[in-house]
Design an enzyme around this catalytic site. Structure first.
Site, short mmCIF file in Angstrom:
data_model
loop_
_atom_site.label_atom_id
_atom_site.label_comp_id
_atom_site.label_asym_id
_atom_site.label_seq_id
_atom_site.Cartn_x
_atom_site.Cartn_y
_atom_site.Cartn_z
N ARG A 220 41.54 72.72 73.11
CA ARG A 220 42.48 72.11 74.05
C ARG A 220 43.54 71.32 73.30
NH1 ARG A 220 37.61 69.94 74.85
NH2 ARG A 220 37.42 70.98 76.86
N ASP A 264 30.43 73.28 64.43
CA ASP A 264 30.58 71.86 64.15
C ASP A 264 31.13 71.74 62.72
OD1 ASP A 264 30.34 69.18 63.51
OD2 ASP A 264 28.34 68.96 64.37
N ALA A 291 40.56 69.28 63.95
CA ALA A 291 39.43 68.62 64.63
C ALA A 291 39.42 67.13 64.31
CB ALA A 291 38.12 69.26 64.21
N LEU A 299 37.05 45.85 64.80
CA LEU A 299 36.11 45.90 63.69
C LEU A 299 34.98 44.89 63.86
CD1 LEU A 299 35.38 47.18 61.00
CD2 LEU A 299 36.85 45.49 59.86
N ALA A 300 35.28 43.75 64.50
CA ALA A 300 34.25 42.74 64.71
C ALA A 300 33.12 43.26 65.60
CB ALA A 300 34.86 41.49 65.35
N ASN A 301 33.41 44.27 66.42
CA ASN A 301 32.41 44.84 67.33
C ASN A 301 31.98 46.24 66.92
OD1 ASN A 301 32.72 42.52 68.98
ND2 ASN A 301 34.52 43.44 69.96
N ASN A 347 46.59 50.52 63.62
CA ASN A 347 46.60 50.36 65.07
C ASN A 347 45.40 49.51 65.47
OD1 ASN A 347 47.75 50.73 67.57
ND2 ASN A 347 46.64 52.63 67.98
N TYR A 353 39.52 54.98 62.67
CA TYR A 353 40.47 56.10 62.78
C TYR A 353 41.58 55.97 61.73
CZ TYR A 353 43.46 59.50 65.20
OH TYR A 353 44.23 60.59 65.53
#
Length: 447
Positions: A220, A264, A291, A299-301, A347, A353
């Site tokens: 997609r 995969d 992919a 980052l703290a969580n 970001n 990411y």
């Protein structure tokens, strides 16, 4: 997939939008087979020292049946479709003044969806300071001009490296890409182009004819658009995605008369299965690492599963597959990987990411000389805000702001990414290697 505000701003209320000083994104002209390369005559301008190269560029453009002008005169009501500014011979910053200001005088006569493309040389180690300044200055010129143009027009630059000739096949192919509607959402970009052969007979309509391409994450969105655009350009395509996406993957494969491979990409034997799927079609020529996943969190969580899964899919899988293909000795392989502007500017909530996409940019530059030894290339494309199912889930206000930030004041479409990838995967682009091309409507400050 033009967004509702862009349609609104170009509809019956366009005068009101202008009067209120609201953003005025243009309807971008995108490529359609058989459509003209530019929207009007092409003006070729140069400084004195670059005149021989400008003559060579004009000859190439004339060979494409374009209406090439060497003076800025136009008939009443006529507009330029593009301006090519050749500065490849400039040796001092003061050399470029006349040519640059001539271009400035034409901008009010540049048609909507027009193009300004510079052809210059990159600063090289050992350059005298004055020569380095003359060459480096072009980059700032292009990026600033891109922010000044309106009506869907763009400014980009072909930057010759390593003594590349202005009429070499890769320089010519890059110039053509920037002039064309295929680069609709590429703005403010300088693309380095190294030496390549001369431009012989090139099938510009089907530049991937006879090639076998594998596209991962193709069920997609951007991946499906890449597969369809590659098939349009003549490639036979193997589309890859995870088994849960099997039904959508089959639909894409059927639409391009291609082959579906449920896989995969993090599997240890992924490269071998890709090679096996391409072999009956003639062997692997092009691999597109599309992919990717997001698992956003501050980052703290951040938990290990969110960090590790993103790195595994977006980065480690590419490294493992590339290493196996290099080991196998695949010749003339073209690798194009999906990076992201998040890997360049960062970001909030995307440390995982951003790490993975910056890593893609890094391994692309490092892989380039390795595949070049066998006649191949490795490049990356960094999308900005693209209208996909994923970005459609972003809250409305955030999404609207994101659309307005680029110079083109709108989001891109999946096909914009696909067009850039098809260009980089084509044989004429062999001189472009190790580069990351942003397709973001000039969303970012800096490189």
């Amino acid at each position: 997939m033009t967004d509702s505000y862009t349609r609104f701003a170009n509809g019956g209320l366009k005068p009101l939008v202008k009067k209120l000083g609201l953003p005025q994104p243009a309807i971008l002209r995108r490529y359609r087979p058989g459509s003209p390369l530019t929207v009007g005559p092409v003006l070729v301008v140069s400084d004195d020292a670059s005149a021989p190269d400008a003559d060579a560029v004009a000859e190439v453009l004339t060979g494409w049946d374009l209406d090439v002008r060497r003076a800025a005169d136009l008939a009443e009501g006529e507009k330029f479709g593009a301006v090519v500014l050749v500065l490849s011979g400039a040796e001092h910053p003061e050399d470029v003044s006349g040519a640059v200001l001539t271009v400035g005088g034409t901008l009010r006569r540049l048609a909507g969806n027009g193009r300004v493309v510079t052809v210059s040389r990159a600063p090289e180690p050992g350059d005298a300071p004055v020569l380095a300044a003359a060459r480096a200055g072009v980059e700032g010129l292009v990026r600033s001009l891109g922010k000044e143009l309106r009506g869907g027009s763009t400014a980009n630059g072909v930057q010759l490296t390593g003594g590349a000739a202005v009429d070499s096949v890769s320089a010519v192919a890059t110039l053509r890409f920037f002039l064309s509607a295929k680069s609709a959402y590429v703005d403010g970009q300088i693309l380095p182009v190294g030496p390549s052969g001369t431009a012989g007979d090139v099938d510009w309509d089907q530049p991937l004819a006879g090639k076998v391409a594998v596209v991962t994450g193709a069920a997609r969105g951007i991946g499906a658009a890449i597969a369809r655009t590659m098939a349009r350009d003549g490639a036979r395509v193997v589309v890859v995605d995870v088994p849960p996406a099997g039904e959508a993957l089959s639909a894409v494969a059927n639409s391009v008369n291609g082959v579906a491979l449920q896989l995969d990409v993090t599997a240890a034997d992924a490269a071998d299965k890709i090679l096996a799927a391409a072999r009956p079609l003639g062997g692997l020529d092009i691999l597109v690492h599309n992919a990717g996943i997001t698992r956003d969190k501050l980052l703290a969580n951040m938990k290990a599963d969110r960090w590790d899964s993103v790195i595994a899919v977006n980065l480690a899988s590419q490294l493992r597959i590339n290493a196996r293909l290099l080991e196998e000795g695949v010749e003339s392989l073209r690798i194009v990987s999906l990076a992201s502007t998040s890997g360049i500017a960062g970001n909030k909530g995307q440390t995982n990411y951003g790490y993975s996409k910056a890593g893609v940019i890094g391994h692309t530059a490092a892989t380039a000389p390795l595949v070049a030894a066998a006649g191949g290339t490795a490049n990356a494309v960094a999308p900005g805000f693209i209208e996909t199912e994923m970005t459609a889930r972003i809250p409305f206000a955030t999404r609207s702001v994101a659309r307005m930030m680029p110079s083109l004041a709108q989001g891109g479409e999946p096909v914009d990414i696909a067009e850039a990838i098809c260009f980089l995967a084509s044989d004429p682009a062999v001189g472009v290697n190790g580069q990351t091309l942003r397709v973001c409507g000039q969303h970012l400050v800096g490189k």
